[in-house]
Design an enzyme around this catalytic site. Structure first.
Site, short mmCIF file in Angstrom:
data_model
loop_
_atom_site.label_atom_id
_atom_site.label_comp_id
_atom_site.label_asym_id
_atom_site.label_seq_id
_atom_site.Cartn_x
_atom_site.Cartn_y
_atom_site.Cartn_z
N ASP A 136 0.83 -1.20 0.00
CA ASP A 136 0.00 0.00 0.00
C ASP A 136 0.87 1.26 0.00
OD1 ASP A 136 -2.51 1.40 0.17
OD2 ASP A 136 -2.09 1.76 2.28
N ASP A 139 2.53 1.51 -3.85
CA ASP A 139 1.80 1.71 -5.10
C ASP A 139 1.89 3.15 -5.62
OD1 ASP A 139 0.18 2.84 -3.18
OD2 ASP A 139 -1.51 1.48 -3.49
N ARG A 144 4.46 7.18 -9.46
CA ARG A 144 5.34 8.30 -9.81
C ARG A 144 6.57 7.82 -10.57
NH1 ARG A 144 3.23 9.71 -4.78
NH2 ARG A 144 4.89 8.64 -3.63
N ASP A 158 -6.96 2.81 -4.81
CA ASP A 158 -6.18 2.58 -3.60
C ASP A 158 -7.01 2.85 -2.36
OD1 ASP A 158 -3.90 2.20 -1.92
OD2 ASP A 158 -3.67 4.37 -1.82
N HIS A 159 -7.70 3.98 -2.34
CA HIS A 159 -8.47 4.33 -1.15
C HIS A 159 -9.71 3.46 -1.01
CE1 HIS A 159 -6.59 8.63 -0.89
NE2 HIS A 159 -5.73 7.65 -0.71
#
Length: 354
Positions: A136, A139, A144, A158-159
């Protein structure tokens, strides 16, 4: 006749118009292919402007905790080992798969949140939790590093996984403390609602805080890992010892966890409302947007005892999914800068089912 001079603002408008026209033409040319943005728009949840806001959204995180700063060099190093072709969303999915496996095993070995699980499963749960939190943290760095084409949708995915991982963390804690159906449900509601509040703050102030002071998500997850190791080594019988009068350790822990989540959430709510007032925003509107979370949380804690004891895992899962859904929705509306409704259909359906 000479054309009017091109100003930077006019150039930006022309570029945006040309970009949208190109996307429309590409969509018409290949109707069998659809992007995640197309899918969201077809649901009539988001407007064209909302989709544009998501595409241009810039994530602003809160301050790192001391433990975050300590682990960041390791996370950067681990990310550098990933192949460049590995998509950031796949990193997220690999991390979340650990939560799925962990939760499934906990359900199998402790269906009512009261059965002792094997020691090896507690060790495994610690490993699964460590895998999840590490991936987590990686990622976004992978996004980036690879120059991901859609970082905003990556943040949303992700969230969304983070929202549902709360259920797994609570299930692991339940295997350690054996709180029973009611205690596990209350702990689940407290954690899910505690996860909603930072997203609600981001909706209004555009900054996502993942910690209160020096204690945040990273510290909570590592505390859970340490508890898994200790539980695997020494067992979980201590949870039945009396700590305060006739109250057992497991009851005190569930109560303490609920109080911690409530106090931390209230702190974020109060400080957020103060900042909204300072910026001359609508405090009433901000409070109104807490209604879905408060309603679903209250309903979740009020299930009839007979139903809860007969289907504890299904009740906890359903409650978590409902609160997770409204959490994901406010994340989407924060990124799209659209109005978040105070009346949620999923909460209404949950109330009718209750």
């Amino acid at each position: 006749m000479s054309s009017p001079p091109t100003t930077p603002r006019r150039s930006a408008r022309l570029a945006e118009k040309a970009s949208r026209k190109a996307l429309e033409e590409a969509s018409e040319a290949s109707p069998l292919q659809s992007s995640p943005e197309d899918t969201l728009q077809k649901t009539h949840i988001l407007t064209a402007d909302g989709l544009h806001n998501i595409a241009t959204h810039k994530y602003v995180g809160g301050e790192y905790t001391p433990l975050d700063n300590l682990l960041n060099p390791f996370w950067f190093w681990a990310t550098s080992l990933l192949p460049m072709w590995l998509a950031p969303n796949l990193v997220t999915l690999l991390g979340f798969s650990n939560c799925i496996v962990s939760y499934s095993l906990m359900w199998y070995y402790s269906p009512t949140f009261s059965e002792n699980v094997p020691s090896w499963l507690l060790f495994a749960a610690g490993v699964f939790t460590w895998n999840y939190l590490t991936l987590d943290a990686m990622d976004g760095k992978q996004a980036r590093r690879t120059g991901a084409s859609s970082p905003s949708l990556g943040q949303l995915f992700d969230h969304g996984c983070d929202a549902m991982s709360c259920l797994t963390h609570t299930a692991v804690a339940a295997a350690l403390f054996l709180p029973g159906p009611q205690g596990a449900l209350w702990a689940t509601v407290a954690m899910q609602c505690g996860f909603f509040v930072p997203q609600w703050k981001e909706y209004h102030l555009h900054v996502l805080d993942t910690a209160v002071g020096p204690f945040g998500v990273t510290e909570m997850q590592h505390s859970l890992i340490l508890a898994c190791v200790l539980g695997g080594l020494y067992g979980t019988d201590w949870a039945d010892h009396e700590w305060y009068g006739s109250y057992k350790a497991k009851e005190c822990i569930v109560f303490g966890w609920a109080v911690f989540c409530i106090v931390a959430s209230l702190y974020l709510v109060v400080t957020t409302l103060q900042e909204i007032k300072r910026q001359r925003g609508s405090v009433t509107d901000a409070v109104w947007k807490l209604v879905p979370m408060l309603t679903s949380g209250a309903l979740g804690c009020s299930w009839p005892v007979a139903v809860l004891h007969k289907h504890p895992r299904i009740v906890a899962l359903t409650t978590s999914v409902v609160i997770g859904q409204i959490t994901v929705k406010i994340i989407v509306f924060a990124m799209s800068k659209q109005h978040y409704p105070a009346v949620e259909g999923s909460v209404v359906m949950y109330a009718l089912g209750w």
